[in-house]
Design a protein around this motif. Structure first.
Motif, PDB file in Angstrom:
ATOM      1  N   TRP A  55      45.482  44.457  51.892  1.00 20.04           N
ATOM      2  CA  TRP A  55      45.739  45.678  50.959  1.00 20.04           C
ATOM      3  C   TRP A  55      47.341  45.615  50.558  1.00 20.04           C
ATOM      4  O   TRP A  55      47.587  46.240  49.444  1.00 20.04           O
ATOM      5  CB  TRP A  55      45.435  46.852  51.792  1.00 20.04           C
ATOM      6  N   ASP A  56      48.228  44.854  51.416  1.00 23.74           N
ATOM      7  CA  ASP A  56      49.663  44.619  51.021  1.00 23.74           C
ATOM      8  C   ASP A  56      49.742  43.707  50.211  1.00 23.74           C
ATOM      9  O   ASP A  56      50.949  43.464  49.438  1.00 23.74           O
ATOM     10  CB  ASP A  56      50.527  44.881  52.293  1.00 23.74           C
ATOM     11  N   ALA A 112      43.729  46.138  45.198  1.00 22.01           N
ATOM     12  CA  ALA A 112      43.011  46.927  45.940  1.00 22.01           C
ATOM     13  C   ALA A 112      41.339  46.656  45.871  1.00 22.01           C
ATOM     14  O   ALA A 112      40.592  46.495  46.923  1.00 22.01           O
ATOM     15  CB  ALA A 112      43.085  48.540  45.525  1.00 22.01           C
ATOM     16  N   ALA A 170      41.093  43.502  47.874  1.00 20.69           N
ATOM     17  CA  ALA A 170      41.357  43.669  49.308  1.00 20.69           C
ATOM     18  C   ALA A 170      40.215  44.053  49.953  1.00 20.69           C
ATOM     19  O   ALA A 170      39.684  44.074  51.060  1.00 20.69           O
ATOM     20  CB  ALA A 170      42.655  44.717  49.469  1.00 20.69           C
ATOM     21  N   GLU A 171      39.285  45.000  49.212  1.00 16.06           N
ATOM     22  CA  GLU A 171      38.349  45.681  49.874  1.00 16.06           C
ATOM     23  C   GLU A 171      37.198  44.664  50.027  1.00 16.06           C
ATOM     24  O   GLU A 171      36.327  44.760  51.093  1.00 16.06           O
ATOM     25  CB  GLU A 171      37.740  46.804  48.951  1.00 16.06           C
ATOM     26  N   GLU A 187      38.004  42.596  52.902  1.00 17.14           N
ATOM     27  CA  GLU A 187      37.997  43.271  54.021  1.00 17.14           C
ATOM     28  C   GLU A 187      36.515  43.319  54.534  1.00 17.14           C
ATOM     29  O   GLU A 187      36.266  43.038  55.750  1.00 17.14           O
ATOM     30  CB  GLU A 187      38.593  44.701  54.195  1.00 17.14           C
TER      31      GLU A 187
END
Length: 574
Positions: free
Chosen positions: A198-199, A203, A206-207, A210
């Motif tokens: 996420w950094d 986004a 990143a989702e 993840e």
């Protein structure tokens, strides 16, 4: 009296022995005449000599000689005990150490044992030797040293790998990343380690990352996916990403390895066989899932440098442009059209002049505007097409043309065309919007002021704002932005924070200072390359209302317009 003295001495000896046992050490005390005054029984655990050699009155020299004879003297390995040093020299050396005011060392006594020797010579001449076992501590130090060497070796092996590799812990924070992985982002390992996806990425990505990471952690099943990544330098990276779970229950990790398949994903020409084609070609780029785009066009210097370097310009404004290829060469059609589509362009092909004319007529009836015609130099009707084609710019392409170079030429042609529009009125076939670049001089017509010094990025903003039907003006530095704001009073300001003459922070502060006299407030949006806390705090301190990160996109700009200003009024011109 003698009985009392003897009882006191026994008590002192008992207390001394108990103290040595409690502290885990052995103690030897000798007088100024180098005779033993006291030796704790635990001394035999370190030096297996005859017990009578530790009785009071024994010469220190005799005790040291007995230690030498055991072969377990400090500093001598068991396997080298047969190659003994001269006995008298060793004893003399040890006697000299005992007469030092202070001496301390950690020495090896046997194959696996380490002892710590501490020697003190008091002003009265009395000498004290304490011996303690530090084998466990030494083993821990050696194990730590071995672990550090192993970690260093592992890092060297990972850094030597050409494929990007990273490791995440069970909280999905990066705990390791090799040089190839850091090179994609163009950052140092310190900027990645300890952070999560996420950094580092958008986004949405990143989702997705993840979800796959947690699935691997939960099930232990490997995950694989073909991805297309754009590196920070703008070049393509086609990879097959594989994720694995390693470790033991309670301490699982996710290892991600990106196998570079760029050589087989992109068409290339061999040089060793006399110029014949070699390699493989992926015709369907849809198998690659779009992954992170790390390229920042704001770092680009100019168009020519990008073209000369052969950079992949997938993230520049060429994305979404309509390109028509006219060629009778099926191989050339397949190669170039697939490459352009894989780079985000809307591309197709016609094979002769009749198909070209029919396509142009149909596109005109549907209101579809072509941006570039790529014309094969070997097409039979080439000269006639060049003489009669007025719909859009034409780029001549040879059958051996490299698709990457063509991308650069397409982008350059679009840039030149946009710059020319500021000097010439639009052709009768073009669709333009109210407040177009040809007539943006009135304050009432300017809705967005863009402060940006890079020409490529100016073109990016222009393409997006043109597509959204928003009137705009572009300032090349912070001082010009303040002057245009005072002249045009726009509804919104997009402010790059890094500019010459006056940076974005200073320009925003100047605008806010001027507004304090009028009571009016213009939304100012910071445009940053990185969302660093220090930059965001400076944005807030200078009076900016919001921020966006590069590279920008139409969706990003449209969301800002909806949030901070009313939608632009659009009308078509004849």
């Amino acid at each position: 009296m003698n009985d009392v003295a003897s009882g006191g001495a026994d008590i002192s000896r008992i207390v001394l022995e108990s103290s040595c046992d409690a502290l885990g050490l052995a103690l030897l005390v000798c007088g100024r005449d180098d005779t033993i005054l006291h030796a704790s029984a635990s001394m035999l655990q370190f030096f297996p000599v005859q017990p009578h050699l530790l009785k009071p009155g024994t010469r220190l020299r005799d005790f040291l000689g007995a230690v030498y004879d055991t072969g377990l003297r400090p500093g001598t390995l068991p396997e080298s005990s047969r190659r003994r040093a001269n006995r008298e020299d060793w004893i003399a050396e040890q006697m000299g150490l005992h007469w030092r005011e202070r001496y301390e060392s950690v020495e090896r006594a046997g194959r696996t044992r380490w002892i710590c020797l501490r020697k003190r010579r008091l002003s009265s001449g009395m000498g004290i030797l304490s011996v303690s076992d530090v084998s466990d501590q030494k083993k821990r130090e050696e194990q730590l040293h071995t672990d550090l060497e192993r970690v260093e070796l592992t890092e060297q092996i990972l850094d030597a790998q050409p494929n990007p590799i990273c490791v995440k812990d069970r909280n999905l924070n990066y705990i390791a990343a090799n040089k190839a992985f850091c090179a994609i982002h163009d950052v140092a390992p310190e900027a990645i380690l300890g952070r999560s996806a996420w950094d580092v990425v958008d986004a949405e990505l990143a989702e997705r990352f993840e979800q796959s990471d947690r699935h691997v952690l939960a099930t232990g099943r490997p995950h694989s996916e073909a991805e297309h990544i754009v590196r920070a330098d703008g070049s393509d990276l086609w990879v097959v990403t594989r994720k694995y779970r390693v470790g033991v229950p309670g301490r699982h990790f996710v290892v991600t390895c990106m196998n570079d398949v760029t050589d087989i994903a992109a068409w290339y020409h061999g040089a060793e066989d006399g110029g014949g084609n070699s390699g493989l070609q992926i015709r369907d780029y849809s198998i690659f899932t779009p992954a992170q785009n790390f390229y920042d066009p704001f770092r680009a210097l100019n168009v020519q440098q990008l073209v000369d370097a052969g950079s992949m310009i997938e993230t520049l404004p060429a994305r979404g442009l309509r390109v028509l290829l006219a060629t009778a060469d099926r191989e050339m059609e397949d190669r170039i059209v697939a490459r352009l589509r894989g780079s985000g362009l809307d591309a197709c092909a016609v094979r002769n002049r009749e198909e070209l004319d029919a396509f142009a007529a149909t596109a005109g009836d549907c209101g579809v505007k072509l941006d570039i015609l790529a014309l094969d130099t070997a097409l039979p009707a080439r000269d006639a097409i060049l003489a009669g084609w007025k719909t859009c710019p034409v780029l001549e392409v040879s059958s051996q043309a490299d698709a990457t170079t063509l991308l650069g030429e397409i982008f350059k042609a679009c840039t030149d065309r946009h710059q020319a529009r500021s000097h010439f009125p639009p052709a009768d076939w073009e669709v333009s919007f109210e407040g177009d670049a040809t007539a943006r001089t009135s304050a009432s017509e300017v809705e967005v002021l863009v402060a940006e010094d890079n020409q490529i990025n100016q073109f990016v903003f222009a393409q997006i704002l043109d597509g959204l039907g928003v009137s705009y003006r572009i300032a090349a530095n912070g001082r010009e932005a303040v002057e245009l704001w005072q002249e045009l009073q726009p509804s919104l300001v997009l402010m790059d924070i890094s500019m010459p003459v006056m940076n974005g922070f200073e320009a925003a502060a100047a605008i806010r200072d001027a507004e304090s006299q009028t009571g009016r407030r213009t939304p100012i949006i910071a445009v940053t390359a990185q969302a660093l806390d220090i930059d965001l705090k400076r944005c807030e301190a200078s009076g900016m209302d919001d921020h966006i990160m590069k590279p920008i996109s139409p969706d990003m700009i449209e969301a800002l317009l909806r949030k901070h200003m009313r939608p632009a009024t659009v009308r078509l011109t004849a």
